[in-house]
Write a protein that holds these residues in place. Sequence first.
Motif, PDB file in Angstrom:
ATOM      1  N   SER A   1       0.835  -1.214   0.000  1.00  0.00           N
ATOM      2  CA  SER A   1       0.000   0.000   0.000  1.00  0.00           C
ATOM      3  C   SER A   1       0.866   1.259   0.000  1.00  0.00           C
ATOM      4  N   LYS A   2       1.986   1.232   0.723  1.00  0.00           N
ATOM      5  CA  LYS A   2       2.894   2.383   0.724  1.00  0.00           C
ATOM      6  C   LYS A   2       3.481   2.595  -0.669  1.00  0.00           C
ATOM      7  N   PHE A   3       3.925   1.532  -1.318  1.00  0.00           N
ATOM      8  CA  PHE A   3       4.475   1.621  -2.670  1.00  0.00           C
ATOM      9  C   PHE A   3       3.437   2.195  -3.638  1.00  0.00           C
ATOM     10  N   LEU A   4       2.203   1.684  -3.574  1.00  0.00           N
ATOM     11  CA  LEU A   4       1.152   2.146  -4.481  1.00  0.00           C
ATOM     12  C   LEU A   4       0.826   3.618  -4.246  1.00  0.00           C
ATOM     13  N   ARG A   5       0.723   4.016  -2.976  1.00  0.00           N
ATOM     14  CA  ARG A   5       0.434   5.428  -2.678  1.00  0.00           C
ATOM     15  C   ARG A   5       1.564   6.341  -3.134  1.00  0.00           C
ATOM     16  N   ASP A   6       2.798   5.894  -2.961  1.00  0.00           N
ATOM     17  CA  ASP A   6       3.951   6.696  -3.379  1.00  0.00           C
ATOM     18  C   ASP A   6       3.963   6.932  -4.889  1.00  0.00           C
ATOM     19  N   ASN A   7       3.343   6.039  -5.639  1.00  0.00           N
ATOM     20  CA  ASN A   7       3.319   6.143  -7.098  1.00  0.00           C
ATOM     21  C   ASN A   7       1.943   6.504  -7.655  1.00  0.00           C
ATOM     22  N   SER A   8       1.029   6.921  -6.799  1.00  0.00           N
ATOM     23  CA  SER A   8      -0.360   7.140  -7.220  1.00  0.00           C
ATOM     24  C   SER A   8      -0.538   8.323  -8.172  1.00  0.00           C
ATOM     25  N   LYS A   9       0.400   9.261  -8.173  1.00  0.00           N
ATOM     26  CA  LYS A   9       0.262  10.428  -9.063  1.00  0.00           C
ATOM     27  C   LYS A   9       0.334  10.044 -10.536  1.00  0.00           C
ATOM     28  N   SER A  10       0.935   8.897 -10.830  1.00  0.00           N
ATOM     29  CA  SER A  10       1.048   8.475 -12.230  1.00  0.00           C
ATOM     30  C   SER A  10       0.063   7.359 -12.588  1.00  0.00           C
ATOM     31  N   GLU A  11      -0.952   7.162 -11.737  1.00  0.00           N
ATOM     32  CA  GLU A  11      -1.993   6.176 -12.022  1.00  0.00           C
ATOM     33  C   GLU A  11      -3.058   6.776 -12.937  1.00  0.00           C
ATOM     34  N   VAL A  12      -3.642   5.934 -13.761  1.00  0.00           N
ATOM     35  CA  VAL A  12      -4.810   6.311 -14.566  1.00  0.00           C
ATOM     36  C   VAL A  12      -5.922   5.319 -14.263  1.00  0.00           C
ATOM     37  N   ALA A  13      -7.145   5.755 -14.459  1.00  0.00           N
ATOM     38  CA  ALA A  13      -8.294   4.871 -14.295  1.00  0.00           C
ATOM     39  C   ALA A  13      -8.648   4.254 -15.647  1.00  0.00           C
ATOM     40  N   ILE A  14      -9.025   3.005 -15.598  1.00  0.00           N
ATOM     41  CA  ILE A  14      -9.572   2.310 -16.767  1.00  0.00           C
ATOM     42  C   ILE A  14     -11.063   2.158 -16.488  1.00  0.00           C
ATOM     43  N   GLU A  15     -11.884   2.816 -17.282  1.00  0.00           N
ATOM     44  CA  GLU A  15     -13.335   2.750 -17.127  1.00  0.00           C
ATOM     45  C   GLU A  15     -13.889   1.832 -18.207  1.00  0.00           C
ATOM     46  N   ILE A  16     -14.562   0.763 -17.781  1.00  0.00           N
ATOM     47  CA  ILE A  16     -15.154  -0.200 -18.716  1.00  0.00           C
ATOM     48  C   ILE A  16     -16.666  -0.023 -18.690  1.00  0.00           C
ATOM     49  N   THR A  17     -17.234   0.274 -19.842  1.00  0.00           N
ATOM     50  CA  THR A  17     -18.687   0.340 -19.980  1.00  0.00           C
ATOM     51  C   THR A  17     -19.132  -0.949 -20.652  1.00  0.00           C
ATOM     52  N   PRO A  18     -19.790  -1.844 -19.893  1.00  0.00           N
ATOM     53  CA  PRO A  18     -20.213  -3.122 -20.476  1.00  0.00           C
ATOM     54  C   PRO A  18     -21.271  -2.932 -21.566  1.00  0.00           C
ATOM     55  N   ASN A  19     -21.138  -3.708 -22.639  1.00  0.00           N
ATOM     56  CA  ASN A  19     -22.158  -3.759 -23.694  1.00  0.00           C
ATOM     57  C   ASN A  19     -23.072  -4.957 -23.477  1.00  0.00           C
ATOM     58  N   LYS A  20     -22.468  -6.124 -23.333  1.00  0.00           N
ATOM     59  CA  LYS A  20     -23.217  -7.363 -23.120  1.00  0.00           C
ATOM     60  C   LYS A  20     -22.676  -8.050 -21.889  1.00  0.00           C
ATOM     61  N   LEU A  21     -23.583  -8.662 -21.117  1.00  0.00           N
ATOM     62  CA  LEU A  21     -23.208  -9.412 -19.923  1.00  0.00           C
ATOM     63  C   LEU A  21     -23.828 -10.794 -19.978  1.00  0.00           C
ATOM     64  N   PHE A  22     -23.094 -11.757 -19.477  1.00  0.00           N
ATOM     65  CA  PHE A  22     -23.587 -13.117 -19.381  1.00  0.00           C
ATOM     66  C   PHE A  22     -23.224 -13.645 -18.004  1.00  0.00           C
ATOM     67  N   ASN A  23     -24.242 -13.926 -17.184  1.00  0.00           N
ATOM     68  CA  ASN A  23     -24.018 -14.544 -15.885  1.00  0.00           C
ATOM     69  C   ASN A  23     -24.052 -16.051 -16.062  1.00  0.00           C
ATOM     70  N   TYR A  24     -23.170 -16.746 -15.384  1.00  0.00           N
ATOM     71  CA  TYR A  24     -23.220 -18.203 -15.435  1.00  0.00           C
ATOM     72  C   TYR A  24     -23.005 -18.770 -14.039  1.00  0.00           C
ATOM     73  N   ASP A  25     -23.629 -19.896 -13.796  1.00  0.00           N
ATOM     74  CA  ASP A  25     -23.548 -20.573 -12.507  1.00  0.00           C
ATOM     75  C   ASP A  25     -23.676 -22.067 -12.756  1.00  0.00           C
ATOM     76  N   TYR A  26     -22.575 -22.780 -12.580  1.00  0.00           N
ATOM     77  CA  TYR A  26     -22.561 -24.223 -12.816  1.00  0.00           C
ATOM     78  C   TYR A  26     -22.698 -25.014 -11.517  1.00  0.00           C
ATOM     79  N   SER A  27     -23.265 -24.386 -10.485  1.00  0.00           N
ATOM     80  CA  SER A  27     -23.407 -25.042  -9.175  1.00  0.00           C
ATOM     81  C   SER A  27     -24.214 -26.329  -9.253  1.00  0.00           C
ATOM     82  N   LYS A  28     -25.321 -26.318  -9.981  1.00  0.00           N
ATOM     83  CA  LYS A  28     -26.166 -27.520 -10.050  1.00  0.00           C
ATOM     84  C   LYS A  28     -25.440 -28.690 -10.699  1.00  0.00           C
ATOM     85  N   ARG A  29     -24.781 -28.437 -11.830  1.00  0.00           N
ATOM     86  CA  ARG A  29     -24.114 -29.546 -12.504  1.00  0.00           C
ATOM     87  C   ARG A  29     -22.797 -29.931 -11.853  1.00  0.00           C
TER      88      ARG A  29
END
Length: 144
Positions: free
Chosen positions: A112-140
Amino acid sequence: MQKLSPHKLDSMVHDKKIPIRLAFIKPDGTPNVISLWYEIENEKIFCATQKTAKIVSYLKNNPKCGFEIAADKPPYKGVRGDGAVKIIEEKGAEILETLMKKYLGEKESTLSKFLRDNSKSEVAIEITPNKLFNYDYSKRMKDA
């Protein structure tokens, strides 16, 4: 399009500290995948990375992406989809701080100290989803 909400995702994926797997295309046409910390905010997915990371230039060159948020242990369940990426330089440090609280907690650590020390050069990656698919294989996979 389905809405991507933290509550819907939490019901699919129990480990809240897993990364998102983000797929992208390199300039030579080769597909690739990177794992990043993520947070969902207003139906968008946010990640953070250094401004100089190659993924930033790749996503600026081609903002189309695929993604998956899923646990690695059976029974397999999660969400995957595709979307468009925007790089937001001025939001990098803010998103990094949110991600550090989620993944590292409040305790001060070497990372956390390393990341904070370098936070001024961070950029955000914003993902806007177009399509989503939920899956759950718990039953099988109930006896897996």
